[in-house]
Design a protein around this motif. Structure first.
Motif, short mmCIF file in Angstrom:
data_model
loop_
_atom_site.label_atom_id
_atom_site.label_comp_id
_atom_site.label_asym_id
_atom_site.label_seq_id
_atom_site.Cartn_x
_atom_site.Cartn_y
_atom_site.Cartn_z
N GLY A 1 0.71 -1.38 0.19
CA GLY A 1 -0.08 0.06 -0.22
C GLY A 1 0.35 0.91 -0.19
O GLY A 1 2.22 1.03 -0.59
N VAL A 2 0.39 2.34 0.19
CA VAL A 2 1.04 3.93 0.22
C VAL A 2 0.46 4.58 1.66
O VAL A 2 -0.31 4.06 2.27
CB VAL A 2 0.38 4.41 -0.73
N LEU A 3 1.52 5.38 2.63
CA LEU A 3 1.14 6.31 2.80
C LEU A 3 1.38 7.99 2.89
O LEU A 3 1.85 8.25 1.34
CB LEU A 3 2.21 6.01 4.50
N MET A 4 -0.06 8.38 2.72
CA MET A 4 0.48 10.34 2.10
C MET A 4 -0.31 10.78 2.82
O MET A 4 -0.70 10.81 4.19
CB MET A 4 -0.76 9.26 0.59
N ASP A 5 -0.16 11.98 2.22
CA ASP A 5 -1.37 13.06 3.21
C ASP A 5 -1.99 14.15 2.23
O ASP A 5 -1.58 14.26 1.50
CB ASP A 5 0.33 14.04 3.99
N VAL A 6 -2.27 14.59 3.02
CA VAL A 6 -3.54 16.13 2.54
C VAL A 6 -3.34 17.04 3.17
O VAL A 6 -3.40 16.98 4.65
CB VAL A 6 -5.42 14.62 2.59
N THR A 7 -4.16 17.83 2.73
CA THR A 7 -3.94 19.80 3.39
C THR A 7 -5.14 19.81 3.97
O THR A 7 -6.35 18.47 3.74
CB THR A 7 -3.88 20.37 2.09
N ASP A 8 -5.21 20.85 4.77
CA ASP A 8 -6.74 20.74 5.76
C ASP A 8 -7.08 21.08 5.12
O ASP A 8 -8.80 21.49 4.52
CB ASP A 8 -6.16 21.62 6.80
N GLU A 9 -6.83 21.08 3.74
CA GLU A 9 -8.17 22.54 2.50
C GLU A 9 -9.48 21.33 2.21
O GLU A 9 -10.07 20.91 1.50
CB GLU A 9 -7.70 23.29 2.10
N GLU A 10 -7.68 19.89 1.31
CA GLU A 10 -8.66 18.97 1.05
C GLU A 10 -9.64 18.24 1.92
O GLU A 10 -10.29 17.66 1.63
CB GLU A 10 -6.89 18.24 0.87
N ILE A 11 -8.75 18.38 3.36
CA ILE A 11 -9.39 17.74 4.71
C ILE A 11 -10.74 18.13 4.30
O ILE A 11 -11.94 17.89 4.64
CB ILE A 11 -9.05 17.93 6.07
N LEU A 12 -11.29 19.74 4.49
CA LEU A 12 -12.97 20.10 4.65
C LEU A 12 -13.17 19.85 3.43
O LEU A 12 -14.91 20.18 3.57
CB LEU A 12 -12.56 21.48 5.00
N LYS A 13 -12.92 20.47 2.24
CA LYS A 13 -13.59 19.94 1.11
C LYS A 13 -13.77 17.89 0.74
O LYS A 13 -15.59 18.26 1.18
CB LYS A 13 -12.48 19.76 -0.36
N ALA A 14 -13.26 16.96 1.81
CA ALA A 14 -13.61 16.02 1.72
C ALA A 14 -14.92 15.55 2.89
O ALA A 14 -15.78 14.87 3.00
CB ALA A 14 -12.63 14.72 2.44
N GLN A 15 -14.71 16.39 4.11
CA GLN A 15 -15.65 16.47 5.07
C GLN A 15 -17.26 17.04 4.37
O GLN A 15 -18.38 15.82 4.50
CB GLN A 15 -15.25 17.62 6.32
N GLU A 16 -16.46 18.04 3.44
CA GLU A 16 -18.07 18.17 2.66
C GLU A 16 -19.35 17.51 1.79
O GLU A 16 -20.15 17.19 1.71
CB GLU A 16 -17.62 19.82 2.42
#
Ligand code: AN7
Length: 412
Positions: free
Chosen positions: A321-336
């Motif tokens: 598999g993989v390990l990755m990171d996402v920005t706060d902006e991407e997190i909020l977009k995904a939450q929405e």
């Protein structure tokens, strides 16, 4: 409540993943004297069939034989597990993969996946005679531990990073009667304090270092396999790396028991401001460079020194598999997106799994004919303060104003 649970005789030990020392299941230590992480291991995996398991309630303790808590132990349970695995109807077309399921861990009794680990680890704590349990926490561990400790009649002390714990989680710890100790610093500093406390006083530590936490959390894998089989990918938010290690252990044990034949690929997702493991993975490092001042809106995973890093890195690499990171902006977009396309309210840390999947798809690491399970670790109600980051259609009106608004909305 769980009097109907089959209590098996289990052959298992606690084993150090570093020096391979073995300890009896009744051993109270939660890390090895060599400093290595401990893991519960079967000497012989129990013989089981799906039809036997499926004759029981769809709850965590359905899988009793695979959870080697000694049979005499009293099980401290709030009915955790058996959370919904929801097939995505609208997001699937946005991310273009065969199937996306969301494992909604917010449906656990205290609103997060931590309850899986706590029913097992608090049962062990009680069995081992602990009177005071302690943890460092970004919030959910504290909420869950204090609930289970209350039910077990034990005192709980939670050590928290001041100003960085979401409101819902604080409400829970207070309500369940925990003693709250706030420290200046991050979760990592709080965990250091816990370690010092445990060296000096007879307290039982319930952080995810504790191998019994892992034993409970691995049941998420059992439930997914039980309901829809093993997916191609499982995407998991990563803070300390306990949950992703546990889920991997679960899938491996199912295969060993002959209950499944394949393993999923694991995708671990961190927040960019707290991503030592994702960075280590990208750079091909065997030992992560820790982050001293982790920062992210996803306070649950605002962790710079993930204690479970050896098992998490190993699990992800083993799975291909993989390990990755996402920005706060991407997190909020995904939450929405989860909330507005699927009706699922998750806290920011949990939205990293969707944000991660979107990235995986962009980078063509996940194929369009693969199936994916997103682990949504905690409930939206945990963190009401993030409302300020979301678009909101709110009006303060007279009754005539309301009529005008509705007329506009319905378009007549
Ligand atoms: C919602 O409560 O560490 O990788 O102290 O609350 O197993 O650490 C919480 C972690 C993901 C990360 N999602 O899991 C704590 C704590 C939510 C979380 C994680 C957490 P690990």
């Amino acid at each position: 409540m769980h009097g109907d649970v089959y209590a098996p005789n289990i052959e298992a030990v606690i084993k150090c993943i570093k020096c391979s020392s073995e300890f009896n299941l009744m051993d109270k230590r939660i890390v090895c004297s060599c400093g290595g992480l401990l893991q519960v291991e079967f000497k012989k995996i129990p013989e089981l069939t799906w039809s036997v398991l499926r004759g029981r309630a769809f709850k965590l303790w359905r899988y009793r034989e695979l959870i080697p808590v000694p049979s005499e132990a009293q099980i401290i349970s709030l009915g955790e597990g058996g959370t919904p695995l929801i097939k995505s109807v609208r997001l699937k077309d946005l991310v273009h993969v065969k199937e996306v399921y969301i494992k909604f861990e917010g449906a656990n009794p205290t609103g997060s996946f931590k309850d899986r680990g706590m029913t097992v680890a608090v049962s062990m704590a009680k069995y081992l005679g602990a009177r005071v349990v302690v943890c460092a926490s970004t919030g959910n561990t504290a909420a869950s531990m204090s609930a289970y400790a209350a039910r077990a009649g034990m005192k709980s002390i939670v050590i928290l990073p001041k100003g960085k714990v979401a409101k819902g989680k604080l409400v829970q710890a207070v309500l369940h009667g925990a003693i709250l100790a706030f420290i200046d610093g991050s979760f990592d500093d709080a965990l250091r304090a816990v370690t010092q406390v445990a060296e000096r006083y007879p307290v039982y530590v319930l952080n995810s270092l504790n191998p019994w936490r892992i034993e409970g959390q691995k049941t998420l894998a059992f439930e997914v396999a039980d309901e829809v089989g093993v997916p191609d990918w499982i995407v998991v938010p990563v803070g300390n790396g306990g949950n992703i290690s546990a889920i991997w252990k679960g899938f491996k044990e199912l295969k060993e028991a002959g209950l499944t034949s394949k393993l999923p690929k694991l995708a671990g997702v961190q927040a960019s401001g707290a991503a030592p493991l994702a960075r280590a993975f990208r750079k091909g490092l065997n030992v992560p460079e820790f982050v001293n001042n982790p920062e992210t809106i996803a306070t649950a995973i605002r962790i710079g020194r993930p204690v479970n890093w050896p098992r998490a890195l190993k699990a992800i690499r083993e799975s291909g598999g993989v390990l990755m990171d996402v920005t706060d902006e991407e997190i909020l977009k995904a939450q929405e997106a989860l909330a507005r396309f699927e009706g699922l309210g998750v806290e920011p840390a949990s939205a990293t799994s969707l944000a991660g999947l979107i990235k995986l798809k962009e980078e063509e690491l996940v194929d369009r004919d693969e199936s994916v399970v997103l682990v949504a670790t905690g409930h939206a109600l945990k963190d009401p303060d993030v409302i300020k980051y979301h678009s909101a259609d709110i009006h303060y009106l007279s009754s005539e104003g309301v009529l005008a608004l509705v007329r506009e909305v319905v378009g007549t």
